[in-house]
Every structure is written in C-alpha cells, then in structure tokens.
Enzyme design. Sequence first.
Site, PDB file in Angstrom:
ATOM      1  N   SER A 114     -36.017 -12.271  -3.099  1.00 25.80           N
ATOM      2  CA  SER A 114     -36.030 -10.854  -2.727  1.00 25.80           C
ATOM      3  C   SER A 114     -35.157 -10.065  -3.688  1.00 25.80           C
ATOM      4  O   SER A 114     -34.237 -10.605  -4.311  1.00 25.80           O
ATOM      5  CB  SER A 114     -35.519 -10.664  -1.296  1.00 25.80           C
ATOM      6  OG  SER A 114     -34.101 -10.669  -1.253  1.00 25.80           O
ATOM      7  N   ASP A 115     -35.430  -8.773  -3.812  1.00 31.67           N
ATOM      8  CA  ASP A 115     -34.525  -7.909  -4.569  1.00 31.67           C
ATOM      9  C   ASP A 115     -33.234  -7.745  -3.767  1.00 31.67           C
ATOM     10  O   ASP A 115     -33.145  -8.090  -2.600  1.00 31.67           O
ATOM     11  CB  ASP A 115     -35.192  -6.562  -4.866  1.00 31.67           C
ATOM     12  CG  ASP A 115     -34.725  -5.989  -6.194  1.00 31.67           C
ATOM     13  OD1 ASP A 115     -33.571  -6.242  -6.585  1.00 31.67           O
ATOM     14  OD2 ASP A 115     -35.513  -5.282  -6.841  1.00 31.67           O
ATOM     15  N   TRP A 116     -32.245  -7.162  -4.409  1.00 32.73           N
ATOM     16  CA  TRP A 116     -30.884  -7.180  -3.890  1.00 32.73           C
ATOM     17  C   TRP A 116     -30.705  -6.261  -2.672  1.00 32.73           C
ATOM     18  O   TRP A 116     -31.100  -5.099  -2.686  1.00 32.73           O
ATOM     19  CB  TRP A 116     -29.926  -6.747  -4.994  1.00 32.73           C
ATOM     20  CG  TRP A 116     -29.280  -7.874  -5.753  1.00 32.73           C
ATOM     21  CD1 TRP A 116     -27.961  -7.975  -6.060  1.00 32.73           C
ATOM     22  CD2 TRP A 116     -29.888  -9.042  -6.308  1.00 32.73           C
ATOM     23  NE1 TRP A 116     -27.712  -9.136  -6.762  1.00 32.73           N
ATOM     24  CE2 TRP A 116     -28.884  -9.803  -6.919  1.00 32.73           C
ATOM     25  CE3 TRP A 116     -31.195  -9.523  -6.322  1.00 32.73           C
ATOM     26  CZ2 TRP A 116     -29.127 -11.025  -7.553  1.00 32.73           C
ATOM     27  CZ3 TRP A 116     -31.450 -10.736  -6.950  1.00 32.73           C
ATOM     28  CH2 TRP A 116     -30.431 -11.468  -7.555  1.00 32.73           C
ATOM     29  N   TYR A 138     -40.334  -5.830  -4.666  1.00 36.81           N
ATOM     30  CA  TYR A 138     -39.419  -4.688  -4.729  1.00 36.81           C
ATOM     31  C   TYR A 138     -39.111  -4.179  -3.326  1.00 36.81           C
ATOM     32  O   TYR A 138     -39.528  -4.751  -2.320  1.00 36.81           O
ATOM     33  CB  TYR A 138     -40.036  -3.578  -5.586  1.00 36.81           C
ATOM     34  CG  TYR A 138     -39.019  -2.661  -6.249  1.00 36.81           C
ATOM     35  CD1 TYR A 138     -37.814  -3.149  -6.729  1.00 36.81           C
ATOM     36  CD2 TYR A 138     -39.286  -1.303  -6.413  1.00 36.81           C
ATOM     37  CE1 TYR A 138     -36.896  -2.322  -7.359  1.00 36.81           C
ATOM     38  CE2 TYR A 138     -38.379  -0.468  -7.042  1.00 36.81           C
ATOM     39  CZ  TYR A 138     -37.178  -0.980  -7.518  1.00 36.81           C
ATOM     40  OH  TYR A 138     -36.275  -0.153  -8.137  1.00 36.81           O
ATOM     41  N   TYR A 139     -38.374  -3.073  -3.285  1.00 36.45           N
ATOM     42  CA  TYR A 139     -37.984  -2.459  -2.018  1.00 36.45           C
ATOM     43  C   TYR A 139     -39.085  -1.576  -1.429  1.00 36.45           C
ATOM     44  O   TYR A 139     -39.139  -1.354  -0.226  1.00 36.45           O
ATOM     45  CB  TYR A 139     -36.750  -1.576  -2.209  1.00 36.45           C
ATOM     46  CG  TYR A 139     -35.595  -2.228  -2.898  1.00 36.45           C
ATOM     47  CD1 TYR A 139     -34.923  -3.298  -2.314  1.00 36.45           C
ATOM     48  CD2 TYR A 139     -35.139  -1.774  -4.136  1.00 36.45           C
ATOM     49  CE1 TYR A 139     -33.840  -3.900  -2.934  1.00 36.45           C
ATOM     50  CE2 TYR A 139     -34.055  -2.362  -4.759  1.00 36.45           C
ATOM     51  CZ  TYR A 139     -33.412  -3.418  -4.160  1.00 36.45           C
ATOM     52  OH  TYR A 139     -32.349  -4.002  -4.782  1.00 36.45           O
TER      53      TYR A 139
END
Length: 629
Positions: A339-341, A302-303
């Site tokens: 990876s997340d966006w 996640y971020y």
Amino acid sequence: MAIRHRTQRKLNTFVGFFFATTAMATAISLPASSGLQHQKLNVRSTEGLPYRNASLSVDERVEDLLQRMTIEEKAGQLFQNILTMGANGTFANGTETAVVGKLMTHFNLAGTVDNVRTNAEWYNRLQQMALSTRLGIPITLSSDPRHAFTNNVGTGFTANSFSQWPESLGLAAIRDAELVETFANIARQEYMAIGLRSSLHPQIDLATEPRWARISGTMGECANLTAELVVAYIKGFTGGEFGTNSVTTVTKHFPGSGPVQDGEDSHFTYGKNATYPGNNFDYHLIPFKAAIAAGARQMMPYYSRPVGTKYEEVASGMNKGIITDLLKHELGFKGIVVSDWGLVTDAIIRGQDMPARAWGAESLTELQRAEKIINAGVDQLGGEQRIDLIVELVETGLVSEERIDVSVGKLLREKFLLGLFDNPFVDVEAAVKLVGNPDFVREGAIAQRKAYTLLTNKDNILPLKSASTLKFYIEGFNKTFMESRKLQVVDKPEDADMALLRLQAPYVPRPGGFEAQYHAGSLEYNVTERARQAAIYEAVPTVVDMYLDRPAAIPEIFEAAQAVMANYGASTDAFLDIVLNVNGSRPHGKLPFDLPRSQAAVEASREDVPFDTENPVFTFGHGLSYRDC
C-alpha cells in the site's frame, strides 16, 4: 488462542531485550571491507536450521521460517516505514525500537546520500542489528527515486553521490528503450552497492491530467510509450534473471492515478478522487499490463478512490475490487502488493498534520482500516508500524493467521531470492569505487543533454555563435557557470546582447511543510510574473530553458522569446552545453505530453483522456533539432 499469543508476545519482548547476553554466537561471513571487520558479530545460533541452509529450495526455507515465527514476528514483516540515517552514520531515534522492538525488516531510506562510505557502513550495522534478533531476519532497504534533479520528500530525492539523470519524463522524451534499460541497470548497481534492494518505482501513471503535481515521475501521456519503456526499466533493475543481483521493483500507482479530479493530488483531503468522465479507465491499465508481463515483482495502489466506475469508492489501497478482482484475478498479478504510505494512522509530516489517506473509509477505526486493507489483498502496509493492529486482528479472529502467512511468505520469499539471508552485507570499499563512478556519471550527463526538447528556435538563434563576444543577462543559475566559460555577465537586461533564463514551469504555491513540496494549481504565470518576463523579452533577445515537471500553458513566452527549450531535470552545465553546442551537444528530446494553450482549455478537458485539451500550442512528440532549423 489469545492467551497463547499474549504469552508469545511477552516471551518475544524478553528475548529481544536480552538477546545480547543469551544468544549463542555463530560466525557470519563478511566481505573484507564491509566496515564490520573490526566488530564481533554475534547472533542467535540458527546456523543449523533449515531456513539457514542455502542448499534447500526457497520454498522449503520459507516454510521452515514461517512455522518458527510468532504472530508478532509475522506482523513485523507486514509493515514498511521510513528510516533515516542519523548524523555521521549513527542510528536515528526509533531505529532500534523498529528493528529489535517491533521486529520490522522493511524500510524506506529517506534523505540524500552525501557520503557513500558512511551510508554503506551504516547499512552494514543496520543488518548486524537485524541479525541479532531471535530469528535474524535481514533488512530489505528500499528507496524512492534518487537519480534525478528533484527533492520532493515522499516522492524522490536529489542524486548527490549517485550518477545524475533526467527524471522519468526525460527518459520518455528521449524515446529510447535501450537507454532506459541502461539507466535502470546503472541505478540497480548503485542501489545495491549501498544496500538498497527495493526501488519504490517505476511510476507509470499516465499524465492525462496536466495539473497533477506528480507528473514529473511519470513517463508522460502516452500509454503505449510508457508500456514500452517500463518493460526496459524493469529489465534493467532485474539485471537478467531475478535473484541475488537484482533490485526488486515496486510499480505504481495501480490502477493508474493520473486522472485525479481537477488535478488535485490525493495525498490531500481536497484530492480524494480519481475520475473518468471519458470512460477511459482501461487506457490507464495498458502500462500495468506490460509491467506484469515483464515480470513486475511488486505493485503499489494509490490513495485515490475511483469515482464513477464499477468499483467501491474507497482508496485503491483498501479496495478489494481493484486489488483482488482486477489486479490479481483479471490481470494475473502474482507478486507483492504494497500500500502507499499512511492509510491507517494520522501523522505529522514536515510539521504538517496529515490525516490517514483512507479516502472513502474515513469513518472506520484504525483497526477496521487495517482489516479492510488486509482483506482487500494488500501484503504490506506502507508508512505504518502498527504491529499491534495485526496482532489484534488475528487474536480476535477478524483476520486468520493463514491469511497473514500468505503475505509474510511472499515477503520472505523475496528476501531469499535477493540473497539477503545468505549475504546481507555490502562491500564498503567496492561501493565507494562504484557509486558515482566516471562512466556512470558520463552516461547520466549524456542523457540529460539528449532529453532537452527544443520547442522554438527563431532565426536559428541556437546554437549560439561567437558567444565569447556577447554580454549576457541571466536568471535561474549562478554566474560562476558563465565565468568558468569565460562569458561576460551583466546585471540588467538592457545592458545585454542576450538573455538566458532558466525558469520553473508555473504553479501556485501551497502552504504547509509537506504540501508546499507539490507544484499544483494553475499552469499559467500570474499577471505580475508575465509582465516581469515580458520586459526582459522586449529588452533583449532571450533564450528560455523551462523545467517542465508538468505541462505549462505559456503561449506568451513562445511568442516573445527568441528560443524556448524544455528540460526534465538537467544541470546548468548541460543547459550551457546545449546552448553553445559544446562537443556537438544538441537537443534530441520530444515532448512526452501536449502543451496546452491555456488554463481554461485544461479545465475544460477530461481528466482520464489523453491529448484532450483544445488547440494545444505543441503536441506530444514535438521537438526540433539544430539540423531541422
């Protein structure tokens, strides 16, 4: 080296532009009802090359293809971005640029599936476009969850043509691993029918912070229950041994993004941190360990940046300690890391300015961010299409081409295992018959009803008896549902014998086109809404159906309403069947998390610790049944 790559880049651009007139034609086998049977499919003649030879091993085919690829073609594999279908099955703006120009082959399908035939035919044309490039690498199309009653851009879509199920919280409420596997198996078949071969789920973060806006996609607060269910989830999407009948799963969000500070989501600048005041980091790893043991194919960090741990305080998606040291070395994960966006490039989402979620590394340039992500151990960058950055990293020697080959090899291997190189198309007529077929729809409808959680039932008011003689006041659904059952509806509570309210769990609206989709803030209703509801409860016996996309602090409703039920994504028909006990429909669900007594109790709790709010109204596992009352 730099001169060689610039020459290759020019040649690749030339080939991409003129492929239609220079390519040697070779026939591609199509299903009789692929939607392409009346079109001539010409691709560059790669038929005799080893990577096209299905009799060779996957490793041999991957190695052969890798050594034929330019750095631009390799870079195209390292990105997965959102792709939408245009009106009436056309290609939206940017599709050809991404597929032919940037040589990307991984996309996340956005938008609802309203017409199965149109989507399937569009997918086949998309594959035709990909096969017409120099090497003809097929598309892998992914999807966020799309089988439940939700439509949060960036996290999920409404079911529409697909069978309709409760959200993951509802599956957790049912407490049945076999049912979860059934769901995943049906979802796998419906995905594959229209060309979706990658699921950007399951989401196995733990709901230890009740205010978090993304709890609806989780399996609740208990690590052991989530661990049990994710094994069944992955098994269903695999469909047996991983291969041509599988949908690859992207398990998220490593290392567990439930403990966000103050409940604020890390899509946004005010929600950058994951925090561990209870020193409970390892608790959140339990489901991920189970997923890895069950054969999880891909992982998505996640971020959030981990605060107060031994790891660098940067977003997990660019955190070498989290990805390489923990996930790969300690936990032994051998699959793909996505990876997340949007970790690199600022963007505008639904009209809202969204800075890159490079938390802890905001001062880095885009090139430096890309380098940090790749060197952290990420194989594919989500929500990006910055081919130029990868090429520059390799040309300047900041990242070796050998390092790029490791990730590209993994991504190509997945395509070969899924059978996309040998059979990239779908059978349109078969898709029309399979997606949303009566058997699948019935299974989803049964699950919606089973997931219902009966929280209170004073004087055994449910199920309602002699409903045809009652006058109803309703909120939250259309009166045509009542009229179809020959039930009378009145306009005012004081004129009714019974009130039926379908309510959304409390939240505080946020501004912005994207941010407004996230239900965050207080878990209590405001004073005005409390007073409005109280007047109804005072005027007439009331049954409340609460959609719990996250926990709610609503003790006043439990006190004043005659009965309270919880759903986790359910149709109005499902609600009325439960209320009226139609065909024996009754609630089976158990709470997948505690229901706190107040917002103050939540604020005093620790984000990383489960079942940590003081004196909750109802605890994990609570749920009545009609036979209990």
